[in-house]
Structures are given as structure tokens and as C-alpha cells.
Scaffold this active site. Sequence first.
Site, PDB file in Angstrom:
ATOM      1  N   MET A  31       0.835  -1.202   0.000  1.00  8.95           N
ATOM      2  CA  MET A  31       0.000   0.000   0.000  1.00  8.95           C
ATOM      3  C   MET A  31       0.872   1.256   0.000  1.00  8.95           C
ATOM      4  O   MET A  31       0.398   2.355   0.317  1.00  8.95           O
ATOM      5  CB  MET A  31      -0.945   0.005   1.196  1.00  8.95           C
ATOM      6  N   TYR A  33       4.087   3.933   0.853  1.00 12.73           N
ATOM      7  CA  TYR A  33       4.837   4.496   1.972  1.00 12.73           C
ATOM      8  C   TYR A  33       5.907   3.481   2.386  1.00 12.73           C
ATOM      9  O   TYR A  33       5.960   3.028   3.521  1.00 12.73           O
ATOM     10  CB  TYR A  33       3.928   4.880   3.143  1.00 12.73           C
ATOM     11  N   HIS A  35       9.152   1.287   3.323  1.00  8.49           N
ATOM     12  CA  HIS A  35      10.246   1.353   4.284  1.00  8.49           C
ATOM     13  C   HIS A  35      11.153   0.151   4.046  1.00  8.49           C
ATOM     14  O   HIS A  35      10.963  -0.613   3.087  1.00  8.49           O
ATOM     15  CB  HIS A  35       9.711   1.398   5.717  1.00  8.49           C
ATOM     16  N   GLU A  36      12.145  -0.032   4.911  1.00  4.92           N
ATOM     17  CA  GLU A  36      13.133  -1.084   4.683  1.00  4.92           C
ATOM     18  C   GLU A  36      12.524  -2.484   4.708  1.00  4.92           C
ATOM     19  O   GLU A  36      13.066  -3.415   4.124  1.00  4.92           O
ATOM     20  CB  GLU A  36      14.264  -0.982   5.707  1.00  4.92           C
ATOM     21  N   HIS A  38       9.630  -3.282   3.281  1.00  7.38           N
ATOM     22  CA  HIS A  38       9.224  -3.485   1.885  1.00  7.38           C
ATOM     23  C   HIS A  38      10.446  -3.702   0.987  1.00  7.38           C
ATOM     24  O   HIS A  38      10.429  -4.533   0.073  1.00  7.38           O
ATOM     25  CB  HIS A  38       8.452  -2.271   1.366  1.00  7.38           C
ATOM     26  N   GLN A  62     -10.322  -2.664   2.431  1.00  2.00           N
ATOM     27  CA  GLN A  62      -9.858  -3.257   3.680  1.00  2.00           C
ATOM     28  C   GLN A  62      -9.862  -2.281   4.858  1.00  2.00           C
ATOM     29  O   GLN A  62      -9.385  -2.605   5.933  1.00  2.00           O
ATOM     30  CB  GLN A  62      -8.465  -3.860   3.513  1.00  2.00           C
ATOM     31  N   LYS A 150       5.256  -9.804   9.480  1.00  2.00           N
ATOM     32  CA  LYS A 150       4.633  -8.939  10.486  1.00  2.00           C
ATOM     33  C   LYS A 150       3.122  -9.068  10.391  1.00  2.00           C
ATOM     34  O   LYS A 150       2.418  -8.994  11.391  1.00  2.00           O
ATOM     35  CB  LYS A 150       5.049  -7.488  10.298  1.00  2.00           C
ATOM     36  N   SER A 186       6.793  -0.346  10.214  1.00  2.67           N
ATOM     37  CA  SER A 186       5.424  -0.196   9.756  1.00  2.67           C
ATOM     38  C   SER A 186       5.243   1.196   9.190  1.00  2.67           C
ATOM     39  O   SER A 186       5.812   2.164   9.698  1.00  2.67           O
ATOM     40  CB  SER A 186       4.446  -0.398  10.923  1.00  2.67           C
TER      41      SER A 186
END
Length: 287
Positions: A31, A33, A35-36, A38, A62, A150, A186
Site C-alpha cells: 500500500m 509508503y 520502508h526497509e 518493503h 480493507q 509482520k 510499519s
Amino acid sequence: MQVVHSIAELRSRIKDFRRTNDQTVGFVPTMGYLHEGHVSLLRKARAQSGLVVLSIFVNPLQFGPGEDFERYPRNTEKDLQLAEAAGADLVFMPSVAEMYPSPTRTTVNVTGLTARLCGASRPGHFDGVATVVSKLFHIVQPDQAFFGLKDAQQIAVIQQMVLDLNLAVEIVPCPTLREADGLAMSSRNVYLSEDERKQALVLSQALQKARDFSLAQASFTSEELEELVRSHISTASLADIDYVEALAYPSLEPFDNSHHTSSIIIALAVKFGKTRLIDNLILQVRK
């Protein structure tokens, strides 16, 4: 790296790749944004695939009433920089109208696995997840799809959907990435105030205590694990516990003291202010 916004163009580019290559297509649905965490999925896909496809789509199906769809963090420029650096070949960034051109009358509902944890506290959430992932799998038709642990319940739901619907894709679970102090990465961490960010460390600390406890015991119950985790989280004054549950994994069913399962998940969801964080630990049970 190429960025495409339409389903037709994405399908055309993947078809062109498959026409001239016998290598696999790896897919990382997100989705945005990024971060590490991803980035680690993209790197895993890059190491195993001839073509790496990333999707960035904030899926309205969702999000429930009052949830953070509108305020969900977005940063397209940074996302594309990280994606290219991590080795993505194609980035699919559809609009809501492209994915849902008319009211959705067909949804995917995975029963049982969605009755607990986030499924209990966010009714309809996993219907939205399963529906959009099913659509993306049909659009991309990947050989492998990479997901972070996660969201371990999400992986269990998607694996069941793939099994039940005979989808020709292998689900590759990847380890949770954490900040140096243990907080699970997250996109929602950006919402935390300074005090909330400090107190959120109790989540990973509580899971580590549960791991240490399980390794020191010949046997234990789900209630013992849950109480240990709850009691530690409760030392943080800003923590508002949604759930803490210890279940067999990936069935997400209760387990008894004889541990008739090979894996146990301790999963939690806790709010700090308006920010809801999830985390989990998967234990391999000694036989």
C-alpha cells in the site's frame, strides 16, 4: 524501472516479458509508503525472479468505518526511489477507479482464519485484503508473491485462498524487519508521537519475554504466554491493548498443553493514541 497505471498496460508488459524469457515473475503487493521492510521483500524477489513487479495501491475495501484510509501515509516520490534502488522492474500504481470501476459485487471471504485477531477487531478487513490480492494475482499472474511476516494472519489467509482457489502462485513469507531498538517496521509508525514511539518498544520486549519463557519451559499454556505478554505491555501507560493471543500457526486455532502443532504464534495489536500497531512472534514447538 517502468511505472504503469492501467491494468491493460501492465498485462501487456508482463506478456512481452514472458514471450521472450523463461524466467519467473516475482510480485510484491504493497500500500506504499515504503520502508526497509518493503525493500527487503523487493530484494528477495530480485534475487529469485527475472521480472520484479511492485504494486502500490491503498485499498479502500480493507478499511472499515472510522479507519485511516484518507490519512494513510503516502509518498510517491520516495516510494519510486526506494523501489528502483531495490531492483523493481515494473511498478503498478492504479487508481481506485482502475481497480474498482463499478461497485464491487464479488468479494473473497476466507472463513475460519479470519475469525480471530485482526479479523475479530476489524470486521470485513480480510474480505478486502483477500479480494484485492486475488484481483492483483489475476492481473499480474506471478510465479511467486512476497509478503512480510509482520502480517502473519494476512499470510495465512492468503495461503488458504491460494490453496482453495487453485491459484498458480507460490506465497513466500519473509521475516519481519525491525528498527535497531526492536520496533517492527510499519508505515503507521510515522503517526507515533515521541512518547508513544518510546513506549511502543514494550511490544517487541514482551514478545522476547515470551520467547525466553517458552524456551525455559518443558510445556506451557496459551494462557501463560498471553498473560506474560499482557502484563509487560501494561507497564506502558499509553498502551491500549486490542488483543494478545497465542494460537497454533497457520491454522490460528487454540492449542492445548500437549502442543499438537509444530508452530505457535503469539500475536498482538495495541493502540498508542490513535495509532494501532501489530506485531507477532512465531515459535517452533519442540517435539
